[in-house]
Design a protein around this motif. Structure first.
Motif, PDB file in Angstrom:
ATOM      1  N   VAL A  71      -6.295  -6.438  -6.855  1.00  0.00           N
ATOM      2  CA  VAL A  71      -5.296  -7.363  -6.843  1.00  0.00           C
ATOM      3  C   VAL A  71      -4.779  -7.469  -8.220  1.00  0.00           C
ATOM      4  O   VAL A  71      -3.211  -7.332  -8.293  1.00  0.00           O
ATOM      5  CB  VAL A  71      -5.839  -8.602  -6.390  1.00  0.00           C
ATOM      6  N   LEU A 120      -2.185  -4.572  -9.165  1.00  0.00           N
ATOM      7  CA  LEU A 120      -0.896  -4.440  -8.702  1.00  0.00           C
ATOM      8  C   LEU A 120      -0.171  -5.277  -9.316  1.00  0.00           C
ATOM      9  O   LEU A 120       1.180  -5.162  -9.579  1.00  0.00           O
ATOM     10  CB  LEU A 120      -1.088  -5.001  -7.149  1.00  0.00           C
ATOM     11  N   ILE A 121      -0.746  -6.685  -9.720  1.00  0.00           N
ATOM     12  CA  ILE A 121       0.060  -7.575 -10.366  1.00  0.00           C
ATOM     13  C   ILE A 121       0.366  -7.143 -11.800  1.00  0.00           C
ATOM     14  O   ILE A 121       1.772  -6.966 -12.141  1.00  0.00           O
ATOM     15  CB  ILE A 121      -0.788  -8.777 -10.716  1.00  0.00           C
ATOM     16  N   GLY A 152       3.975  -6.961  -1.551  1.00  0.00           N
ATOM     17  CA  GLY A 152       3.109  -7.651  -0.717  1.00  0.00           C
ATOM     18  C   GLY A 152       2.445  -6.946   0.244  1.00  0.00           C
ATOM     19  O   GLY A 152       1.064  -7.357   0.425  1.00  0.00           O
ATOM     20  N   GLY A 208      -0.058  -4.639  -1.209  1.00  0.00           N
ATOM     21  CA  GLY A 208      -1.381  -5.408  -1.602  1.00  0.00           C
ATOM     22  C   GLY A 208      -2.341  -5.754  -0.339  1.00  0.00           C
ATOM     23  O   GLY A 208      -3.347  -5.773  -0.591  1.00  0.00           O
ATOM     24  N   ASP A 236      -6.272  -4.223   0.026  1.00  0.00           N
ATOM     25  CA  ASP A 236      -7.078  -5.433  -0.105  1.00  0.00           C
ATOM     26  C   ASP A 236      -7.807  -5.070   1.423  1.00  0.00           C
ATOM     27  O   ASP A 236      -9.179  -5.022   1.214  1.00  0.00           O
ATOM     28  CB  ASP A 236      -6.578  -6.549  -0.194  1.00  0.00           C
TER      29      ASP A 236
END
Length: 261
Positions: A187, A190-191, A229, A232, A236
Motif C-alpha cells: 500500500v 502505491l502511495i 484506487g 490498489g 491488495d
C-alpha cells in the motif's frame, strides 16, 4: 445461514465501493461545481484515459517503478529484520537509524534525492524503496523475535547451523508476520509512487494527475483517482490471496468462525 454470511463477506468490498460512489454522485450533484465532477462522469473518463496509448504507458511506467522498488525492499528488508530479531548487536546498530528515518515523510526526502539522482526513475524508485522497507523490517523483526527459543535449541541439537536455523526455523515461523509487513508495504509503495511522480513530474500516474489538475481537466483527475484506487484494491486482494495460500496453516480461526456462525 453460513453460506449467506460468507457471500456477504466476499461482496463487502464491492458493496463498500458502490456505496462510496453513490455518496460521491449525490455530493457532486448537490455541490454542482465544475471542479467536482460526478462519479458517473469520472467513470466514463476512465476508458478514455486507459485507451490513450501515451497515458497507458505512463501508468505502466508507474507500475514498473513500484514493482522494482517493492521487490528491492522485500529482498533487503526481510533478511535485515530477521537478523535484528535474532541478534541484539544487529538490532542495537540498526534500530536507532531506523527510528530516525521512520517519522520522516518519504515524500519530504524527494527534493534531496532529486539533487543526488536527478528526476528520473532512480530517485522515484528509491523513495518507493524507503517507504516499503520500514514496515517490512519492523514486521520481520517482530516475527523473528517471537520465535520460541526451544525451537532453536531443538534445531541446534539436530545439528543445524546458524544459517540453517534461520532459514528452516525462524523464516517459516515469522512468515505470517513478514507477509503482514509486505502487505502494508505494498500500500505504501502505491502511495509513495504517486507522490514521487507528482513532485518529479516527468512520467507516471502522478504526472497525469497533476497535469490534468493544472489544465482544469477535473474529469481526468478523478478518473485517475479511480484508476489508482482500483489498482490498489486489485494488488491488495491478489497479495492477500497469495498470503493466505502461503500461511493458511496459521489462520485456522477464520474457518472456525465461519463454521460456528
Amino acid at each position: 445461514m453460513t453460506s449467506a454470511r460468507s457471500i456477504v463477506v466476499k461482496l463487502s468490498p464491492l458493496l463498500a465501493c458502490l456505496g462510496l460512489l453513490a455518496v460521491w454522485q449525490v455530493a457532486a450533484l448537490w455541490l454542482d461545481t465544475e471542479s467536482f465532477p460526478t462519479a458517473w462522469h469520472a467513470l466514463q473518463t476512465v476508458p478514455q484515459v486507459l485507451g490513450d496509448p501515451e497515458q497507458l504507458l505512463n501508468i505502466l511506467d508507474s507500475i514498473r517503478r513500484m514493482v522494482i522498488g517493492f521487490s528491492l525492499a522485500v529482498v533487503i528488508s526481510i533478511p535485515l529484520g530477521l537478523a535484528m530479531g535474532r541478534s541484539a548487536r544487529v538490532s542495537a546498530f540498526f534500530n536507532p537509524l531506523l527510528m530516525m528515518i521512520y517519522p520522516v515523510p518519504k515524500a519530504a526526502l524527494m527534493p534531496v534525492i532529486m539533487l543526488w539522482l536527478g528526476v528520473g526513475d532512480a530517485s522515484k524508485t528509491l523513495v518507493i524503496f524507503l517507504g516499503v522497507s520500514l514496515p517490512v523490517i519492523y514486521h520481520s523483526f517482530q516475527g523473528a523475535k517471537a520465535v520460541e527459543e526451544k525451537m532453536l535449541w531443538s534445531g541446534a541439537a539436530m545439528g543445524l547451523g546458524g544459517m540453517q536455523r534461520m532459514l528452516r526455523i525462524v523464516l517459516p515461523a515469522a512468515l505470517p508476520e513478514i507477509l503482514t509487513g509486505c502487505r502494508t508495504g505494498l500500500v505504501l509503495a502505491l502511495i509513495t509512487m504517486v507522490t514521487s511522480e507528482m513532485i518529479a513530474r516527468q512520467s507516471g500516474a502522478g504526472n497525469i494527475l497533476f497535469n490534468a489538475m493544472d489544465m482544469a481537466q477535473y474529469d481526468t483527475v478523478f478518473a485517475m483517482i479511480i484508476i489508482i484506487g482500483a489498482l490498489g484494491i486489485v494488488l491488495d486482494a491478489a497479495f492477500d490471496k497469495l498470503r493466505w495460500r502461503l500461511v493458511k496453516w496459521a489462520e485456522p480461526h477464520q474457518e472456525i468462525l465461519l463454521g460456528a456462525s
